[in-house]
Design a protein around this motif. Structure first.
Motif, PDB file in Angstrom:
ATOM      1  N   ALA A 105       0.834  -1.199   0.000  1.00 58.48           N
ATOM      2  CA  ALA A 105       0.000   0.000   0.000  1.00 58.48           C
ATOM      3  C   ALA A 105       0.870   1.252   0.000  1.00 58.48           C
ATOM      4  CB  ALA A 105      -0.923  -0.006   1.207  1.00 58.48           C
ATOM      5  N   LYS A 106       0.323   2.360  -0.492  1.00 53.69           N
ATOM      6  CA  LYS A 106       1.090   3.603  -0.592  1.00 53.69           C
ATOM      7  C   LYS A 106       1.657   4.040   0.756  1.00 53.69           C
ATOM      8  CE  LYS A 106      -0.996   5.594  -4.736  1.00 53.69           C
ATOM      9  NZ  LYS A 106      -1.710   6.771  -5.316  1.00 53.69           N
ATOM     10  N   LYS A 107       0.889   3.846   1.822  1.00 53.62           N
ATOM     11  CA  LYS A 107       1.350   4.290   3.140  1.00 53.62           C
ATOM     12  C   LYS A 107       2.551   3.489   3.630  1.00 53.62           C
ATOM     13  CE  LYS A 107      -1.870   1.331   5.698  1.00 53.62           C
ATOM     14  NZ  LYS A 107      -2.939   1.300   6.729  1.00 53.62           N
ATOM     15  N   ASN A 108       2.779   2.318   3.044  1.00 53.52           N
ATOM     16  CA  ASN A 108       3.886   1.463   3.468  1.00 53.52           C
ATOM     17  C   ASN A 108       5.081   1.516   2.525  1.00 53.52           C
ATOM     18  OD1 ASN A 108       2.392   0.519   5.712  1.00 53.52           O
ATOM     19  ND2 ASN A 108       1.382  -1.029   4.435  1.00 53.52           N
ATOM     20  N   ARG A 109       5.019   2.408   1.559  1.00 50.66           N
ATOM     21  CA  ARG A 109       6.125   2.518   0.601  1.00 50.66           C
ATOM     22  C   ARG A 109       7.141   3.545   1.093  1.00 50.66           C
ATOM     23  NH1 ARG A 109       2.373   3.021  -4.910  1.00 50.66           N
ATOM     24  NH2 ARG A 109       1.168   1.096  -4.529  1.00 50.66           N
ATOM     25  N   PRO A 110       8.404   3.368   0.745  1.00 49.67           N
ATOM     26  CA  PRO A 110       9.419   4.366   1.131  1.00 49.67           C
ATOM     27  C   PRO A 110       9.283   5.622   0.292  1.00 49.67           C
ATOM     28  CG  PRO A 110      10.396   2.729  -0.305  1.00 49.67           C
ATOM     29  CD  PRO A 110       8.996   2.261  -0.041  1.00 49.67           C
ATOM     30  N   GLU A 111       9.913   6.678   0.733  1.00 47.12           N
ATOM     31  CA  GLU A 111      10.000   7.898  -0.064  1.00 47.12           C
ATOM     32  C   GLU A 111      11.022   7.690  -1.178  1.00 47.12           C
ATOM     33  OE1 GLU A 111       8.241  10.704   0.287  1.00 47.12           O
ATOM     34  OE2 GLU A 111       7.119   9.948   2.024  1.00 47.12           O
ATOM     35  N   ILE A 112      10.791   8.299  -2.313  1.00 44.20           N
ATOM     36  CA  ILE A 112      11.761   8.205  -3.391  1.00 44.20           C
ATOM     37  C   ILE A 112      13.044   8.927  -2.994  1.00 44.20           C
ATOM     38  CG2 ILE A 112      10.848  10.257  -4.556  1.00 44.20           C
ATOM     39  CD1 ILE A 112      11.640   8.956  -7.230  1.00 44.20           C
TER      40      ILE A 112
END
Length: 402
Positions: A238-245
């Motif tokens: 999910a988006k909330k669990n993705r790292p920042e670029i």
């Protein structure tokens, strides 16, 4: 056709498994380290299809009786000890007793294989080693020009240079040798591992060979993660669990998005890709998973921050004074860390899941840290095998026409 190989400095078997998967049969596997030999022998005794027929010789490559090999050898391969050239070592090159390149050349002289394949750390190409690296390549080119008693490597190098620049003897065994620096990530290995390959074909083999082109790229990974999003969808993140670029990558991502950069090949494989389908390691391990126990005590500190989950890992290292922390740790998206289990490290080195490493966690990690990634070895060896088979066919057809 059947191709026969001899493996020197075989370690835990990474390079030899790769050459086997590429179509070579291992006629002799030589390694001095007891634990590495135990790993290969135990897998062989267990009937592992990739190693069950290997003839394992534990000992010094210089003391093996190669005359027992009755059939002609197509390939001599190996990874001589890297410590003489490693950036983490003392970098003494020829002055290090562990430098085994001259010994490898002597085996080539004895066996006269149609091809040779040697691998080492990229430190071998450091400016400080420039002359010695050229010496190594000429030593492989002219394996019959052995060192004289008490001859220094520099005097030996001078003799090799004279042979190289002269008309030479038609009867002298020689090889057409090239070297190539690669990042294993560019060949589908989920790890940044920069290595030098030295490949040669005997001068009567018209191989028409060049190093295989890369099959994977960082640009394809960036596109998959930050433009199409396919990477995250594949892993159900999910988006909330993705790292920042990474801000340093933003400019390149924009160029890919705008069509200024053409993306080719498959995406780099990441740590998350490598560990896909595996349960989190526990202290007692898991039934059905070999070498998959949690090693306690991982800590993060400057310079030892672990491998990010959504990039290829850092290069796994053996470590001269125990296993270093940073290279052999996983760093999660939230910044927490833990050590890779042996099985996870084996996956990062692209060993099969049913191939068991023997010894303690530190010992098994040392074997993996010294290993050639199986997938990279297979890519290089497959290319060599293809050209050897084609060269043989061409030679036979030419003889037939005559």
């Amino acid at each position: 056709m059947s191709l026969r190989a001899v493996e020197l400095f075989g370690g835990a078997g990474g390079l030899a498994i790769g050459t086997h998967k590429a179509g070579f049969s291992s006629e002799l596997f030589v390694e001095w380290d007891k634990w590495a030999c135990d790993t290969v022998r135990e897998n062989s005794r267990a009937g592992h299809p990739l190693v069950k027929d290997w003839a394992v010789h534990q000992g010094d490559v210089r003391k093996v009786d190669y005359s027992t090999l009755r059939q002609k050898i197509d390939l001599v391969a190996g990874g001589p000890p890297c410590q003489p050239f490693s950036m983490g070592g003392k970098a003494r090159a020829a002055d290090d007793s562990r430098d085994m390149f001259p010994a490898a050349a002597e085996v080539v002289r004895n066996l006269r294989p149609r091809a040779l394949l040697f691998e080492n750390v990229r430190g071998l190409k450091r400016a400080a080693f420039a002359n010695y690296f050229e010496f190594i390549k000429l030593r492989m080119k002219f394996p019959e020009l052995s060192a004289h008693v008490n001859e220094s490597w520099t005097d030996h190098y001078a003799r090799l240079q004279k042979e190289y620049t002269s008309s030479g003897s038609n009867s002298l065994l020689s090889y057409n040798v090239v070297d190539h620096l690669v990042n294993a990530a560019d060949y589908g290995v989920p790890q940044h591992r920069h290595r030098v390959f030295i490949v040669g074909f005997r001068n009567d083999v018209k191989a028409d060979w060049s190093f295989p082109e890369a099959t994977h790229s960082e640009d394809a990974l960036l596109q998959s993660q930050w433009i199409s999003g396919e990477y995250w969808e594949e892993h159900k993140i999910a988006k909330k669990n993705r790292p920042e670029i990474d801000p340093r990558k933003m400019n390149r991502v924009n160029k890919i998005r705008n069509g200024e950069i053409e993306v080719a090949g498959h995406r780099w494989r990441t740590v998350r890709d490598a560990l896909s389908g595996m349960p989190e390691p526990k202290t007692n391990g898991f039934r059905g998973w070999k070498n998959h126990k949690l090693q306690e005590g991982a800590k993060s500190y400057p310079g030892h921050t672990g491998s990010p989950l959504d990039q290829p890992s850092k290069a796994l290292k053996a470590g001269g004074h125990g296993v270093p922390g940073g290279e052999n740790m996983l760093r999660r998206v939230d910044g927490s860390v833990r050590y890779f289990s042996i099985r996870e490290a084996a996956r990062i080195q692209t060993f099969p899941d049913d191939y068991e490493l023997h010894g303690s966690w530190g010992e098994a990690m040392r074997q993996l840290g010294n290993a050639v990634p199986v997938k990279l070895a297979e890519a290089v060896a497959s290319s060599i095998a293809t050209h050897l088979n084609l060269a043989t066919i061409e030679t036979e057809e030419t003889k037939f026409v005559r």
